[in-house]
Design a protein around this motif. Sequence first.
Motif, PDB file in Angstrom:
ATOM      1  N   ARG A 169      34.273  52.965  35.626  1.00 34.64           N
ATOM      2  CA  ARG A 169      35.209  51.986  36.217  1.00 34.64           C
ATOM      3  C   ARG A 169      36.459  51.866  35.331  1.00 34.64           C
ATOM      4  NH1 ARG A 169      36.578  46.987  35.006  1.00 34.64           N
ATOM      5  NH2 ARG A 169      35.022  46.833  33.364  1.00 34.64           N
ATOM      6  N   GLN A 222      40.080  53.492  36.244  1.00 38.83           N
ATOM      7  CA  GLN A 222      41.185  52.544  36.490  1.00 38.83           C
ATOM      8  C   GLN A 222      42.351  52.851  35.560  1.00 38.83           C
ATOM      9  OE1 GLN A 222      39.656  48.526  36.041  1.00 38.83           O
ATOM     10  NE2 GLN A 222      38.530  48.597  37.972  1.00 38.83           N
ATOM     11  N   LYS A 240      40.880  49.965  41.552  1.00 44.44           N
ATOM     12  CA  LYS A 240      41.986  49.181  40.971  1.00 44.44           C
ATOM     13  C   LYS A 240      42.827  50.064  40.051  1.00 44.44           C
ATOM     14  CE  LYS A 240      39.943  44.540  40.865  1.00 44.44           C
ATOM     15  NZ  LYS A 240      38.535  44.652  41.235  1.00 44.44           N
ATOM     16  N   SER A 286      47.860  45.966  37.391  1.00 46.73           N
ATOM     17  CA  SER A 286      48.730  45.098  38.195  1.00 46.73           C
ATOM     18  C   SER A 286      50.218  45.344  37.923  1.00 46.73           C
ATOM     19  CB  SER A 286      48.402  43.626  37.881  1.00 46.73           C
ATOM     20  OG  SER A 286      48.390  43.423  36.477  1.00 46.73           O
ATOM     21  N   ASN A 330      46.315  47.665  23.416  1.00 48.54           N
ATOM     22  CA  ASN A 330      45.014  47.818  24.045  1.00 48.54           C
ATOM     23  C   ASN A 330      44.399  49.184  23.682  1.00 48.54           C
ATOM     24  OD1 ASN A 330      43.829  49.122  26.672  1.00 48.54           O
ATOM     25  ND2 ASN A 330      43.320  46.950  26.762  1.00 48.54           N
ATOM     26  N   SER A 344      36.807  36.460  32.566  1.00 50.29           N
ATOM     27  CA  SER A 344      36.576  37.911  32.532  1.00 50.29           C
ATOM     28  C   SER A 344      35.112  38.218  32.802  1.00 50.29           C
ATOM     29  CB  SER A 344      36.983  38.451  31.151  1.00 50.29           C
ATOM     30  OG  SER A 344      36.451  39.734  30.953  1.00 50.29           O
ATOM     31  N   THR A 345      34.862  39.059  33.795  1.00 53.11           N
ATOM     32  CA  THR A 345      33.462  39.353  34.149  1.00 53.11           C
ATOM     33  C   THR A 345      32.842  40.363  33.185  1.00 53.11           C
ATOM     34  OG1 THR A 345      34.515  40.769  35.808  1.00 53.11           O
ATOM     35  CG2 THR A 345      33.322  38.849  36.629  1.00 53.11           C
ATOM     36  N   ASN A 346      33.679  41.207  32.597  1.00 47.94           N
ATOM     37  CA  ASN A 346      33.123  42.331  31.821  1.00 47.94           C
ATOM     38  C   ASN A 346      33.189  42.152  30.306  1.00 47.94           C
ATOM     39  OD1 ASN A 346      32.701  44.258  34.171  1.00 47.94           O
ATOM     40  ND2 ASN A 346      34.862  43.762  34.406  1.00 47.94           N
ATOM     41  N   LYS A 352      34.954  47.603  24.491  1.00 48.20           N
ATOM     42  CA  LYS A 352      36.112  46.831  24.038  1.00 48.20           C
ATOM     43  C   LYS A 352      35.798  46.296  22.645  1.00 48.20           C
ATOM     44  CE  LYS A 352      37.942  44.048  27.621  1.00 48.20           C
ATOM     45  NZ  LYS A 352      37.732  43.084  28.736  1.00 48.20           N
ATOM     46  N   ASN A 386      40.378  40.101  25.910  1.00 46.26           N
ATOM     47  CA  ASN A 386      41.675  40.064  26.601  1.00 46.26           C
ATOM     48  C   ASN A 386      42.620  39.061  25.921  1.00 46.26           C
ATOM     49  OD1 ASN A 386      40.101  41.580  28.290  1.00 46.26           O
ATOM     50  ND2 ASN A 386      40.301  40.289  30.099  1.00 46.26           N
TER      51      ASN A 386
HETATM   52  N1  FAQ Z   1      45.348  44.812  36.748  1.00 51.15           N
HETATM   53  O1  FAQ Z   1      36.384  41.622  33.347  1.00 51.15           O
HETATM   54  P1  FAQ Z   1      37.786  41.960  33.152  1.00 51.15           P
HETATM   55  C1  FAQ Z   1      49.718  51.981  30.844  1.00 51.15           C
HETATM   56  C2  FAQ Z   1      40.373  43.643  36.785  1.00 51.15           C
HETATM   57  S1  FAQ Z   1      48.043  52.005  31.111  1.00 51.15           S
HETATM   58  C3  FAQ Z   1      44.426  45.099  37.691  1.00 51.15           C
HETATM   59  O2  FAQ Z   1      38.477  41.315  32.012  1.00 51.15           O
HETATM   60  P2  FAQ Z   1      37.860  44.565  31.846  1.00 51.15           P
HETATM   61  C4  FAQ Z   1      50.416  53.221  30.411  1.00 51.15           C
HETATM   62  C5  FAQ Z   1      39.284  44.392  36.028  1.00 51.15           C
HETATM   63  O3  FAQ Z   1      39.367  45.778  36.256  1.00 51.15           O
HETATM   64  C6  FAQ Z   1      47.660  50.351  31.658  1.00 51.15           C
HETATM   65  N2  FAQ Z   1      43.114  44.728  37.559  1.00 51.15           N
HETATM   66  O4  FAQ Z   1      37.949  43.577  33.075  1.00 51.15           O
HETATM   67  C7  FAQ Z   1      51.725  53.316  31.076  1.00 51.15           C
HETATM   68  C8  FAQ Z   1      38.038  43.772  36.604  1.00 51.15           C
HETATM   69  O5  FAQ Z   1      37.820  44.347  37.883  1.00 51.15           O
HETATM   70  P3  FAQ Z   1      36.403  44.903  38.443  1.00 51.15           P
HETATM   71  C9  FAQ Z   1      46.263  50.255  32.008  1.00 51.15           C
HETATM   72  C10 FAQ Z   1      42.784  44.100  36.425  1.00 51.15           C
HETATM   73  O6  FAQ Z   1      37.823  45.943  32.399  1.00 51.15           O
HETATM   74  C11 FAQ Z   1      52.817  52.612  30.598  1.00 51.15           C
HETATM   75  C12 FAQ Z   1      38.466  42.318  36.853  1.00 51.15           C
HETATM   76  O7  FAQ Z   1      39.891  42.324  36.917  1.00 51.15           O
HETATM   77  N3  FAQ Z   1      45.439  50.184  30.836  1.00 51.15           N
HETATM   78  O8  FAQ Z   1      50.243  50.949  31.044  1.00 51.15           O
HETATM   79  C13 FAQ Z   1      43.689  43.805  35.408  1.00 51.15           C
HETATM   80  O9  FAQ Z   1      36.792  44.190  30.891  1.00 51.15           O
HETATM   81  C14 FAQ Z   1      54.062  52.728  31.217  1.00 51.15           C
HETATM   82  C15 FAQ Z   1      37.980  41.380  35.778  1.00 51.15           C
HETATM   83  O10 FAQ Z   1      38.612  41.651  34.488  1.00 51.15           O
HETATM   84  C16 FAQ Z   1      44.119  50.292  30.914  1.00 51.15           C
HETATM   85  O11 FAQ Z   1      43.566  50.474  31.973  1.00 51.15           O
HETATM   86  C17 FAQ Z   1      45.020  44.191  35.598  1.00 51.15           C
HETATM   87  N4  FAQ Z   1      45.979  43.935  34.688  1.00 51.15           N
HETATM   88  O12 FAQ Z   1      39.256  44.334  31.062  1.00 51.15           O
HETATM   89  C18 FAQ Z   1      51.875  54.145  32.166  1.00 51.15           C
HETATM   90  C19 FAQ Z   1      43.370  50.227  29.612  1.00 51.15           C
HETATM   91  N5  FAQ Z   1      43.039  43.165  34.417  1.00 51.15           N
HETATM   92  O13 FAQ Z   1      36.517  46.383  38.428  1.00 51.15           O
HETATM   93  C20 FAQ Z   1      53.110  54.264  32.783  1.00 51.15           C
HETATM   94  C21 FAQ Z   1      41.878  50.281  29.795  1.00 51.15           C
HETATM   95  C22 FAQ Z   1      41.754  43.064  34.792  1.00 51.15           C
HETATM   96  O14 FAQ Z   1      35.316  44.419  37.527  1.00 51.15           O
HETATM   97  C23 FAQ Z   1      54.213  53.563  32.289  1.00 51.15           C
HETATM   98  N6  FAQ Z   1      41.351  49.091  30.418  1.00 51.15           N
HETATM   99  N7  FAQ Z   1      41.603  43.611  36.019  1.00 51.15           N
HETATM  100  O15 FAQ Z   1      36.362  44.351  39.807  1.00 51.15           O
HETATM  101  C24 FAQ Z   1      40.999  47.976  29.761  1.00 51.15           C
HETATM  102  O16 FAQ Z   1      41.153  47.870  28.556  1.00 51.15           O
HETATM  103  C25 FAQ Z   1      40.349  46.890  30.544  1.00 51.15           C
HETATM  104  O17 FAQ Z   1      39.892  47.451  31.760  1.00 51.15           O
HETATM  105  C26 FAQ Z   1      41.265  45.665  30.826  1.00 51.15           C
HETATM  106  C27 FAQ Z   1      40.474  44.662  31.686  1.00 51.15           C
HETATM  107  C28 FAQ Z   1      41.614  44.981  29.503  1.00 51.15           C
HETATM  108  C29 FAQ Z   1      42.508  46.070  31.561  1.00 51.15           C
END
Ligand code: FAQ
Length: 319
Positions: free
Chosen positions: A36, A40, A106, A109, A135, A205-207, A217, A221
């Motif tokens: 997931r 994402q 997803k 955002s 992050n 936060s669910t996760n 992690k 957050n």
């Molecule tokens: N947008 O339980 P948590 C970049 C969802 S890369 C949409 O806290 P988690 C490079 C979350 O998936 C940017 N959905 O979740 C670039 C969960 O949904 P689910 C991306 C969001 O996973 C720059 C629900 O809400 N980076 O920018 C968002 O423990 C410039 C509950 O949330 C990553 O993906 C959101 N903002 O923590 C490219 C880094 N936030 O599936 C081009 C990896 C949360 O359970 C140009 N990801 N949700 O229904 C992570 O570190 C984590 O997944 C978090 C969320 C911190 C994003």
Amino acid sequence: MNIQHFEQLFQSKIDKEIKIESKDWMPEAYRKTNIRQISQHAHSEIVGMLPEGNWISRAPSLKRKAILIAKVQDEAGHGLYLYSAAETLGMSREEMIADLNSGKAKYSSIFNYPSLTWADMGAIGWLVDGAAILNQVMLCRTSYGPYARALVRICKEESFHQRQGFETLLVLSKGTEEQKAMCQDAINRWWWPSLMMFGPKDSESTNNDQSMKWKIKRKTNDELRQQFVDMAAEQVKVLGMALPDDKLKWNPTTKHYNWGEINWDEFWAVVKGNGPCNKQRLAARNKAHNDGAWVREAANAYAVKKAKAQAAKEALEAA
Ligand code: FAQ
């Protein structure tokens, strides 16, 4: 050995900082959480090319255009490393892309906001890449080996992205009154959505809890978000601009900045598909996927032809 025993062994590896590899035993929920999060993340890199891609043909000089093309190309590369890392857990790239294109999966955002002026290229680099780096530096130490290794190279490239964004804003901030106003306007529009990138508050936060236990992690957050505010609040002074938050104030007791409240209704609306550009972004991804069908077909036909020729060669050699 029963399942509890496997789970204990797994957790003890995590506790000892031993990376989990794709062929190791892992709880099904660990596999799913990684698929997931990594998918994402990959989708975010791919959709993240769209707001900046919008400005490649309108960059103010050849130099800026070349830099922007290189940056957008890097994001494509990050998406590809991340899809590969997620594939090691048993989900195919085709399935992941189908989930993105159907709107089931997803992505961040932040990429559902429009890029309205050239200053947005600076604000995205400084704030969006800046938030992403905080992050992702943490994720270089994530417990799943293929994800952690992919992140090392990604972070090196992201730090170039952030510096190019800051430099773009720095030039505008020293320019004409109109350029200064454009710079401040971009900061105003990207600030709050950048804070939303870190996800819901820890209490929502669910996760968080499980992902922290499994060391997917390493910081929550809210911890990362505060670190980002502290960093940006200082950097904005170099630009001579302001962050759009009248509650932003250094707190000497906590040694952190106090700041205002995120509009969580807006955050959830965007996550659920109702942000300013969600529909446009998905339509662009679907169009690109459909337009590329002939390339996939041709590549497959070539692979089949090559395999047949190789098999014929081997048969001849064996005879
Ligand atoms: N947008 O339980 P948590 C970049 C969802 S890369 C949409 O806290 P988690 C490079 C979350 O998936 C940017 N959905 O979740 C670039 C969960 O949904 P689910 C991306 C969001 O996973 C720059 C629900 O809400 N980076 O920018 C968002 O423990 C410039 C509950 O949330 C990553 O993906 C959101 N903002 O923590 C490219 C880094 N936030 O599936 C081009 C990896 C949360 O359970 C140009 N990801 N949700 O229904 C992570 O570190 C984590 O997944 C978090 C969320 C911190 C994003």
